[in-house]
Design a protein around this motif. Structure first.
Motif, PDB file in Angstrom:
ATOM      1  N   TYR A 205      40.253  22.441 186.152  1.00  0.00           N
ATOM      2  CA  TYR A 205      41.291  23.104 185.349  1.00  0.00           C
ATOM      3  C   TYR A 205      42.345  23.746 186.247  1.00  0.00           C
ATOM      4  O   TYR A 205      43.537  23.753 185.925  1.00  0.00           O
ATOM      5  CB  TYR A 205      40.658  24.163 184.450  1.00  0.00           C
ATOM      6  CG  TYR A 205      39.862  23.594 183.297  1.00  0.00           C
ATOM      7  CD1 TYR A 205      40.350  22.521 182.550  1.00  0.00           C
ATOM      8  CD2 TYR A 205      38.619  24.130 182.952  1.00  0.00           C
ATOM      9  CE1 TYR A 205      39.619  22.005 181.489  1.00  0.00           C
ATOM     10  CE2 TYR A 205      37.890  23.621 181.894  1.00  0.00           C
ATOM     11  CZ  TYR A 205      38.393  22.556 181.171  1.00  0.00           C
ATOM     12  OH  TYR A 205      37.677  22.036 180.120  1.00  0.00           O
ATOM     13  N   GLN A 206      41.893  24.281 187.359  1.00  0.00           N
ATOM     14  CA  GLN A 206      42.816  24.915 188.305  1.00  0.00           C
ATOM     15  C   GLN A 206      43.823  23.894 188.830  1.00  0.00           C
ATOM     16  O   GLN A 206      45.026  24.162 188.894  1.00  0.00           O
ATOM     17  CB  GLN A 206      42.009  25.512 189.451  1.00  0.00           C
ATOM     18  CG  GLN A 206      42.806  26.236 190.502  1.00  0.00           C
ATOM     19  CD  GLN A 206      41.931  26.542 191.705  1.00  0.00           C
ATOM     20  OE1 GLN A 206      42.231  26.125 192.826  1.00  0.00           O
ATOM     21  NE2 GLN A 206      40.823  27.239 191.493  1.00  0.00           N
ATOM     22  N   GLU A 207      43.355  22.718 189.199  1.00  0.00           N
ATOM     23  CA  GLU A 207      44.234  21.675 189.714  1.00  0.00           C
ATOM     24  C   GLU A 207      45.200  21.152 188.652  1.00  0.00           C
ATOM     25  O   GLU A 207      46.282  20.672 188.973  1.00  0.00           O
ATOM     26  CB  GLU A 207      43.397  20.529 190.281  1.00  0.00           C
ATOM     27  CG  GLU A 207      42.636  20.909 191.556  1.00  0.00           C
ATOM     28  CD  GLU A 207      41.666  19.843 192.005  1.00  0.00           C
ATOM     29  OE1 GLU A 207      41.451  18.877 191.221  1.00  0.00           O
ATOM     30  OE2 GLU A 207      41.117  19.970 193.120  1.00  0.00           O
ATOM     31  N   LYS A 208      44.788  21.245 187.387  1.00  0.00           N
ATOM     32  CA  LYS A 208      45.658  20.823 186.284  1.00  0.00           C
ATOM     33  C   LYS A 208      46.621  21.924 185.865  1.00  0.00           C
ATOM     34  O   LYS A 208      47.445  21.714 184.970  1.00  0.00           O
ATOM     35  CB  LYS A 208      44.807  20.405 185.082  1.00  0.00           C
ATOM     36  CG  LYS A 208      44.016  19.120 185.283  1.00  0.00           C
ATOM     37  CD  LYS A 208      43.232  18.773 184.017  1.00  0.00           C
ATOM     38  CE  LYS A 208      42.502  17.447 184.181  1.00  0.00           C
ATOM     39  NZ  LYS A 208      41.754  17.083 182.935  1.00  0.00           N
ATOM     40  N   GLY A 209      46.504  23.100 186.468  1.00  0.00           N
ATOM     41  CA  GLY A 209      47.369  24.210 186.110  1.00  0.00           C
ATOM     42  C   GLY A 209      46.919  24.971 184.887  1.00  0.00           C
ATOM     43  O   GLY A 209      47.639  25.846 184.388  1.00  0.00           O
ATOM     44  N   GLN A 210      45.708  24.681 184.397  1.00  0.00           N
ATOM     45  CA  GLN A 210      45.171  25.370 183.219  1.00  0.00           C
ATOM     46  C   GLN A 210      44.372  26.582 183.705  1.00  0.00           C
ATOM     47  O   GLN A 210      43.144  26.599 183.708  1.00  0.00           O
ATOM     48  CB  GLN A 210      44.304  24.412 182.409  1.00  0.00           C
ATOM     49  CG  GLN A 210      45.059  23.173 181.919  1.00  0.00           C
ATOM     50  CD  GLN A 210      44.149  22.181 181.217  1.00  0.00           C
ATOM     51  OE1 GLN A 210      43.057  22.518 180.760  1.00  0.00           O
ATOM     52  NE2 GLN A 210      44.588  20.937 181.112  1.00  0.00           N
ATOM     53  N   LEU A 211      45.112  27.630 184.091  1.00  0.00           N
ATOM     54  CA  LEU A 211      44.496  28.760 184.789  1.00  0.00           C
ATOM     55  C   LEU A 211      43.577  29.587 183.901  1.00  0.00           C
ATOM     56  O   LEU A 211      42.550  30.094 184.360  1.00  0.00           O
ATOM     57  CB  LEU A 211      45.581  29.645 185.401  1.00  0.00           C
ATOM     58  CG  LEU A 211      46.470  28.960 186.454  1.00  0.00           C
ATOM     59  CD1 LEU A 211      47.446  29.965 187.039  1.00  0.00           C
ATOM     60  CD2 LEU A 211      45.632  28.326 187.561  1.00  0.00           C
ATOM     61  N   GLU A 212      43.940  29.741 182.638  1.00  0.00           N
ATOM     62  CA  GLU A 212      43.085  30.524 181.732  1.00  0.00           C
ATOM     63  C   GLU A 212      41.747  29.827 181.524  1.00  0.00           C
ATOM     64  O   GLU A 212      40.685  30.466 181.525  1.00  0.00           O
ATOM     65  CB  GLU A 212      43.796  30.752 180.401  1.00  0.00           C
ATOM     66  CG  GLU A 212      44.964  31.721 180.474  1.00  0.00           C
ATOM     67  CD  GLU A 212      44.540  33.106 180.958  1.00  0.00           C
ATOM     68  OE1 GLU A 212      43.423  33.539 180.600  1.00  0.00           O
ATOM     69  OE2 GLU A 212      45.303  33.735 181.698  1.00  0.00           O
ATOM     70  N   ALA A 213      41.797  28.500 181.321  1.00  0.00           N
ATOM     71  CA  ALA A 213      40.555  27.734 181.162  1.00  0.00           C
ATOM     72  C   ALA A 213      39.730  27.804 182.441  1.00  0.00           C
ATOM     73  O   ALA A 213      38.495  27.935 182.398  1.00  0.00           O
ATOM     74  CB  ALA A 213      40.869  26.286 180.808  1.00  0.00           C
ATOM     75  N   SER A 214      40.408  27.735 183.585  1.00  0.00           N
ATOM     76  CA  SER A 214      39.714  27.825 184.866  1.00  0.00           C
ATOM     77  C   SER A 214      39.049  29.184 185.027  1.00  0.00           C
ATOM     78  O   SER A 214      37.903  29.290 185.491  1.00  0.00           O
ATOM     79  CB  SER A 214      40.707  27.586 186.005  1.00  0.00           C
ATOM     80  OG  SER A 214      40.062  27.653 187.248  1.00  0.00           O
ATOM     81  N   LEU A 215      39.764  30.240 184.631  1.00  0.00           N
ATOM     82  CA  LEU A 215      39.224  31.597 184.742  1.00  0.00           C
ATOM     83  C   LEU A 215      37.976  31.774 183.874  1.00  0.00           C
ATOM     84  O   LEU A 215      36.998  32.409 184.287  1.00  0.00           O
ATOM     85  CB  LEU A 215      40.294  32.609 184.347  1.00  0.00           C
ATOM     86  CG  LEU A 215      39.963  34.090 184.566  1.00  0.00           C
ATOM     87  CD1 LEU A 215      39.634  34.365 186.024  1.00  0.00           C
ATOM     88  CD2 LEU A 215      41.121  34.968 184.093  1.00  0.00           C
ATOM     89  N   ARG A 216      37.986  31.182 182.686  1.00  0.00           N
ATOM     90  CA  ARG A 216      36.803  31.262 181.802  1.00  0.00           C
ATOM     91  C   ARG A 216      35.586  30.624 182.469  1.00  0.00           C
ATOM     92  O   ARG A 216      34.476  31.159 182.413  1.00  0.00           O
ATOM     93  CB  ARG A 216      37.098  30.577 180.467  1.00  0.00           C
ATOM     94  CG  ARG A 216      37.987  31.375 179.527  1.00  0.00           C
ATOM     95  CD  ARG A 216      37.893  30.830 178.109  1.00  0.00           C
ATOM     96  NE  ARG A 216      38.313  29.443 178.033  1.00  0.00           N
ATOM     97  CZ  ARG A 216      39.576  29.058 177.818  1.00  0.00           C
ATOM     98  NH1 ARG A 216      40.538  29.953 177.675  1.00  0.00           N
ATOM     99  NH2 ARG A 216      39.880  27.765 177.755  1.00  0.00           N
ATOM    100  N   GLU A 217      35.805  29.472 183.115  1.00  0.00           N
ATOM    101  CA  GLU A 217      34.686  28.786 183.767  1.00  0.00           C
ATOM    102  C   GLU A 217      34.184  29.569 184.971  1.00  0.00           C
ATOM    103  O   GLU A 217      32.980  29.617 185.232  1.00  0.00           O
ATOM    104  CB  GLU A 217      35.121  27.375 184.195  1.00  0.00           C
ATOM    105  CG  GLU A 217      35.464  26.432 183.049  1.00  0.00           C
ATOM    106  CD  GLU A 217      34.305  26.230 182.098  1.00  0.00           C
ATOM    107  OE1 GLU A 217      33.140  26.209 182.555  1.00  0.00           O
ATOM    108  OE2 GLU A 217      34.550  26.078 180.887  1.00  0.00           O
ATOM    109  N   VAL A 218      35.107  30.192 185.707  1.00  0.00           N
ATOM    110  CA  VAL A 218      34.699  31.002 186.860  1.00  0.00           C
ATOM    111  C   VAL A 218      33.830  32.172 186.411  1.00  0.00           C
ATOM    112  O   VAL A 218      32.808  32.494 187.038  1.00  0.00           O
ATOM    113  CB  VAL A 218      35.945  31.510 187.626  1.00  0.00           C
ATOM    114  CG1 VAL A 218      35.548  32.625 188.604  1.00  0.00           C
ATOM    115  CG2 VAL A 218      36.592  30.378 188.387  1.00  0.00           C
ATOM    116  N   LYS A 219      34.218  32.818 185.326  1.00  0.00           N
ATOM    117  CA  LYS A 219      33.440  33.954 184.826  1.00  0.00           C
ATOM    118  C   LYS A 219      32.046  33.507 184.377  1.00  0.00           C
ATOM    119  O   LYS A 219      31.058  34.227 184.569  1.00  0.00           O
ATOM    120  CB  LYS A 219      34.188  34.623 183.680  1.00  0.00           C
ATOM    121  CG  LYS A 219      35.423  35.394 184.140  1.00  0.00           C
ATOM    122  CD  LYS A 219      36.160  36.042 182.979  1.00  0.00           C
ATOM    123  CE  LYS A 219      37.368  36.843 183.460  1.00  0.00           C
ATOM    124  NZ  LYS A 219      38.126  37.446 182.333  1.00  0.00           N
TER     125      LYS A 219
END
Length: 585
Positions: free
Chosen positions: A442-456
């Protein structure tokens, strides 16, 4: 006469081998369009050293190997060399890498067939073993994951070494010597590809005790001593290669960072619950219906639960069965013990990073396929209505088609990182590794909010995962929360001081904030961890130049040029710095 025999042998195996090649190619054809996923990113795509093989050839023979191996934790130079050579041919085109994996698998299928033919002395049964191995779904991880070529390569040398050993004849001493030398050489190459090959000496002894003529109706202490005395010099050869490898692996070229792990468990747990682990591998071999790139493994809380007890009973029954069946079917007993012995390196008695993975079954699966083929052959022959060759072929065809369909469908899951990790989370929602890798997608796709959810989610499942904090730092930095990003990178470094990416990103942030001394220290730490990191050395040179330390800057840039002689920008920087120094004199 000898030439005629050779020609007959070639003809004898030609059609079965063509069949096995075609089936293997059909099963894995759709994997050729897959991209780089999982560990392939670190091994190939992000491995800066792989682009300059000539600069690092000497590193294959000393502990600096671990700096250029793409994150390899243990000494596997043959495998790493294969990636360097593949990059020289295919660059970053994943097609070539996947094609190589499929070819390696096909070669292993052929060797499996030839070994089965030596053991069973029956072409039809040997073909069945080869077909089962060719299309078994559990092999899809080893074939689809480019960074798991280590299993394919180790298996190739393992099978080849054993097949050559099987050809040893007491009546041909000169030919014996050649076969033995080649067998030992391929055994060493297998060990230098992956540790799984360490079980070959045990399999050699097992083969001599069970299948090599003259055979015995039972294995006794006298029989063991007789075989050891007869073949002591051969065994000394295999033991010598093993000891040499162990010296390399644990003393001469040892990675001190190899202790990193996720699930160890106490030694007493690992011993008591060994039947649980073994049963899981048998179950996966028998019912490869729900495959998973990351199994969340944990030991039961107590042995008296149903699962551990049933596992222990099943394993004990299998052991007793292997002894009872020995007099009637030595090949069945051999196959059972093959499976048991070749899994030994991943029993987690010696702590390993991943206690359970599908790729670990690649070599052990030969024993499973051997036993299943014998069982099916006996079952088919037991019933009169199935004795027709056409009925036999139909039954085997149904099994092969069923396995092949699962494998072909599984290949699609490995198409890219998004498909692999979303599929993994469908099967294993508590996989912190899957959440972490999906966060990166998600981070590489620029979907930062989705990436942040997965990190949490990753942090919640595994608070000790330093890479989660690193990913958090990257996300926060892209969102503009610079001070929070710095905090995340510092937390990463606190958890793993040797993780150079966090130091490098910290250096970049400090550099943009004109905190040059802190940036310099961060880049110096990167260079200390990885002296061949070109970007860190270049940035360090820039900071030295900005601080007026041109001599130090030139030294760093010259190091860059030694690593990357065609870097014109750095060469221009050196020339400009030298010109300024000349003017100051």
């Amino acid at each position: 006469m000898n030439q005629n025999l050779i020609e007959m042998a070639k003809t004898k195996h030609l059609l079965p081998i063509v069949l096995l090649v075609c089936v293997s190619a059909v099963v894995y054809f759709n994997s050729l369009s897959n991209g780089f996923v999982y560990d392939d990113l670190g091994t190939i795509v992000e491995n800066k050293h792989i682009k300059r093989f000539g600069n690092y050839l000497s590193s294959f023979y000393n502990p600096s190997y671990f700096k250029i191996s793409g994150g390899e934790a243990s000494y596997r130079p043959v495998t790493t060399l294969s990636y360097y050579l593949l990059y020289a041919v295919f660059d970053e085109n994943p097609f070539g890498y996947h094609l190589t994996s499929v070819v390696l698998h096909i070669l292993n299928v052929i060797l499996v067939y030839l070994m089965a033919h030596v053991i069973l002395n029956h072409k039809g049964s040997a073909v069945m073993v080869g077909l089962l191995f060719a299309c078994h779904p559990v092999n899809t991880e080893a074939v689809n994951g480019i960074s798991y070529n280590e299993d394919l390569i180790a298996a190739f040398f393992y099978f080849l070494a054993l097949l050559l050993y099987m050809k040893l004849e007491t009546s041909a001493p000169r030919q014996n010597l050649l076969f033995l030398i080649l067998s030992l050489f391929f055994f060493l190459l297998g060990l230098l590809s992956k540790e799984m090959a360490i079980t070959l000496p045990a399999i050699v002894v097992l083969y001599d005790l069970t299948l090599r003529e003259p055979t015995s109706s039972k294995i006794s202490a006298n029989r063991v001593l007789e075989v050891v005395r007869e073949r002591k010099y051969v065994y000394i050869g295999f033991l010598g290669v093993s000891l040499f490898y162990l010296w390399l692996r644990f003393f001469a070229i040892y990675n001190p960072e190899e202790v990193e792990t996720q699930i160890w468990g106490r030694l007493i747990d690992r011993v008591i619950y060994l039947p649980v682990l073994f049963f899981k591998y048998i179950k996966l071999s028998l019912f490869p219906l729900t495959l998973n790139a990351d199994y969340v493994f944990s030991y039961p809380t107590r042995f008296v639960d149903v699962g551990p007890v049933l596992s222990a009973v099943f394993v004990l029954a299998l052991f007793v069965f292997s002894l009872l069946v020995f007099s009637r079917s030595k090949a069945t007993s051999f196959g059972i013990w093959w499976f048991l012995v070749t899994l030994f390196p991943v029993y987690n008695l010696i702590q390993i990073y991943n206690p359970f993975a599908e790729r670990y079954l690649y070599i052990p699966l030969f024993g499973f396929c051997l036993v299943v083929a014998i069982f099916l052959e006996n079952l088919i022959d037991r019933f009169s209505f199935t004795r027709s060759p056409a009925i036999k072929v139909l039954i085997i065809l149904c099994i092969v088609v069923f396995y092949s369909m699962i494998s072909i469908n599984r290949n699609r899951d490995w198409k890219d990182s998004h498909s692999l990790w979303t599929k993994t989370l469908e099967v294993e929602p508590n996989s912190f590794r899957a959440h972490g890798n999906l966060a990166r997608v998600y981070q590489e796709k620029g979907q930062l909010e989705a990436s942040l959810r997965e990190v949490k989610k990753t942090m919640a499942l595994n608070p000790k995962d330093y890479k989660a904090y690193y990913n958090l730092g990257v996300i926060l930095g892209k969102q503009g929360f610079i001070s929070e990003a710095i905090g995340a990178y510092k937390k990463t470094i606190e958890m793993n001081p040797q993780f150079k990416n966090a130091h490098f990103n910290l250096g970049n942030i400090y550099k943009t904030q004109d905190r040059m001394e802190e940036a310099k220290q961060a880049y110096q730490k990167v260079v200390q961890i990885d002296p061949a990191d070109i970007e860190a050395r270049n940035n360090l040179g820039v900071i030295y130049a900005m601080q007026g330390e041109l001599d130090a800057a030139i030294i760093e840039w010259q190091q860059v040029m030694a690593l990357d002689p065609e870097n014109r920008d750095v060469q221009d920087n050196i020339e400009k710095a030298k010109k300024i120094l000349d003017q100051q004199k």
